[in-house]
Design a protein around this motif. Sequence first.
Motif, mmCIF file in Angstrom:
data_model
loop_
_atom_site.group_PDB
_atom_site.id
_atom_site.type_symbol
_atom_site.label_atom_id
_atom_site.label_comp_id
_atom_site.label_asym_id
_atom_site.label_seq_id
_atom_site.Cartn_x
_atom_site.Cartn_y
_atom_site.Cartn_z
ATOM 1 N N THR A 1 0.890 -1.244 0.118
ATOM 2 C CA THR A 1 0.090 -0.207 0.026
ATOM 3 C C THR A 1 0.709 1.174 -0.023
ATOM 4 N N VAL A 2 0.086 2.443 -0.427
ATOM 5 C CA VAL A 2 1.136 3.483 -0.221
ATOM 6 C C VAL A 2 1.378 3.957 1.119
ATOM 7 N N ALA A 3 0.283 3.854 1.981
ATOM 8 C CA ALA A 3 0.680 4.252 3.314
ATOM 9 C C ALA A 3 2.069 3.417 3.899
ATOM 10 N N GLN A 4 2.078 1.956 3.587
ATOM 11 C CA GLN A 4 3.235 1.247 3.985
ATOM 12 C C GLN A 4 4.536 2.045 3.191
ATOM 13 N N ALA A 5 4.535 2.170 1.992
ATOM 14 C CA ALA A 5 5.622 2.680 1.173
ATOM 15 C C ALA A 5 6.154 4.283 2.048
ATOM 16 N N GLU A 6 4.914 4.963 2.336
ATOM 17 C CA GLU A 6 5.203 6.207 2.885
ATOM 18 C C GLU A 6 6.107 6.075 4.333
ATOM 19 N N GLY A 7 5.464 5.324 5.136
ATOM 20 C CA GLY A 7 6.163 4.875 6.059
ATOM 21 C C GLY A 7 7.748 4.355 6.072
ATOM 22 N N ARG B 1 29.136 1.982 -2.701
ATOM 23 C CA ARG B 1 30.850 2.609 -2.479
ATOM 24 C C ARG B 1 30.739 4.107 -2.729
ATOM 25 N N GLY B 2 29.385 4.796 -2.799
ATOM 26 C CA GLY B 2 29.601 6.005 -3.014
ATOM 27 C C GLY B 2 29.557 6.687 -4.481
ATOM 28 N N GLU B 3 29.460 5.843 -5.670
ATOM 29 C CA GLU B 3 29.563 6.368 -6.879
ATOM 30 C C GLU B 3 28.003 6.673 -7.357
ATOM 31 N N ARG B 4 28.175 7.470 -8.542
ATOM 32 C CA ARG B 4 27.099 7.911 -8.875
ATOM 33 C C ARG B 4 26.085 7.094 -9.268
ATOM 34 N N HIS B 5 24.744 7.096 -8.785
ATOM 35 C CA HIS B 5 23.454 6.012 -9.475
ATOM 36 C C HIS B 5 22.219 6.924 -9.434
ATOM 37 N N ASP B 6 21.089 6.153 -9.744
ATOM 38 C CA ASP B 6 20.122 6.719 -10.153
ATOM 39 C C ASP B 6 18.885 5.882 -9.124
ATOM 40 N N PHE B 7 19.555 5.432 -8.076
ATOM 41 C CA PHE B 7 18.413 4.636 -7.132
ATOM 42 C C PHE B 7 17.622 6.146 -6.380
ATOM 43 N N SER B 8 16.471 6.188 -6.142
ATOM 44 C CA SER B 8 15.608 7.077 -5.569
ATOM 45 C C SER B 8 14.417 6.617 -4.922
ATOM 46 N N MET B 9 14.315 6.700 -3.609
ATOM 47 C CA MET B 9 12.916 6.472 -3.050
ATOM 48 C C MET B 9 12.219 7.697 -3.548
ATOM 49 N N THR B 10 12.264 8.775 -3.572
ATOM 50 C CA THR B 10 11.476 9.983 -3.791
ATOM 51 C C THR B 10 10.870 9.854 -5.122
ATOM 52 N N ARG B 11 11.595 9.252 -6.195
ATOM 53 C CA ARG B 11 11.179 9.063 -7.713
ATOM 54 C C ARG B 11 9.953 7.913 -7.489
ATOM 55 N N ASP B 12 10.572 6.847 -6.897
ATOM 56 C CA ASP B 12 9.968 5.721 -6.638
ATOM 57 C C ASP B 12 8.544 5.563 -5.971
ATOM 58 N N LEU B 13 8.364 6.481 -4.919
ATOM 59 C CA LEU B 13 7.288 6.967 -4.082
ATOM 60 C C LEU B 13 6.411 7.775 -5.114
ATOM 61 N N ALA B 14 6.669 8.783 -5.797
ATOM 62 C CA ALA B 14 5.985 9.452 -6.754
ATOM 63 C C ALA B 14 5.241 8.294 -7.519
#
Length: 334
Positions: A100-106, A305-318
């Motif tokens: 659910t969205v509520a679970q994801a937001e938590g 390791r600190g390298e550039r990446h495109d993982f994003s909770m903000t994007r995925d939650l949207a």
Amino acid sequence: MAAPTRWGIVGYGWVARDYMVPGIAAAGGVVTAVADPSPASRARAEAAGIAAFDRVEEMLAAGACDLVYVATPNDAHGAPVTACAAAGVPVLCEKPIAATVAQAEGMAASLGATLYGTAFDQRHHPAHVALAEAIAAGDIGRPVAVRIVYACWVDPAWTPDGGEHDNWRADPVRAGGGAVIDLALHGLDLSERLLGEPLTDLSIQLQRRIHDYPVDDGGMLSGRTASGVLFQSHVAYNCAEVLPRRRLEVLGERGLLVATDTMGQTAGGTLVRRCGRSGEAMPVAFDTATSPFAAQAAAFMAAARGERHDFSMTRDLALMRLFDRAYTEARRWL
């Protein structure tokens, strides 16, 4: 040489065993720990030389891993992700983020500075990386539409290997839905990766036509981006495995890119470009040996390791919020 990155897995089911473990090994990592409440799953892990724990908190407290991959049923993602965040251990969680969205937001609220990734492995498939590069290079001109068919067969008694199996993907509580929540988010995320822009509108039509369970066994999605690129996707649990069932097309003003048998869990498939007056198919080269799971594991280790990446909770939650609005409306008519 540096020691290989140690991975812990929460939820040692068939996807983790058959696809993620080999993917991690191919990427140069090693699975050193498993947390699963099932005695049978823990026994399988121990038979493979992997330390097994009943709870993720025990695994983290033992310092048994550097990264964690969560592959539990959708409604059980929250606790292990929150535990990893509290311990400061980067965590890669299977899609959807939650049931659910509520679970994801938590989950999002718990992360703090901890690296998080949703396991949208299709954005890492070498064919799809090559496809994105071709689009960005202008090989087909301005994109016009993305069209996807991503289907399989999952009946009420489905099992991945013929043995006893808990088919939680047909459970409305644990899965959060049926075929559409399981399969469609891959294509939605992938379209955003290919186009470099998010969808702004989405609608869904559902069906429960073939299988006798309380969730959808198929769906048709349509949408568009802010710049006007159209999106269409047919996903299903009611398509026989022997039929053509995995196809991705990106239509542009000057051509068409077609990926066949790339969407899924394995390496390979084909990618062709059709342009010019003849429309002749020209193969597009890509790494056919690396699976999306291996590519994803390599990308997440690099991110850790600190390298550039495109993982994003903000994007995925949207994306999940956009999907949930359309899915909620669609289920009113199922």
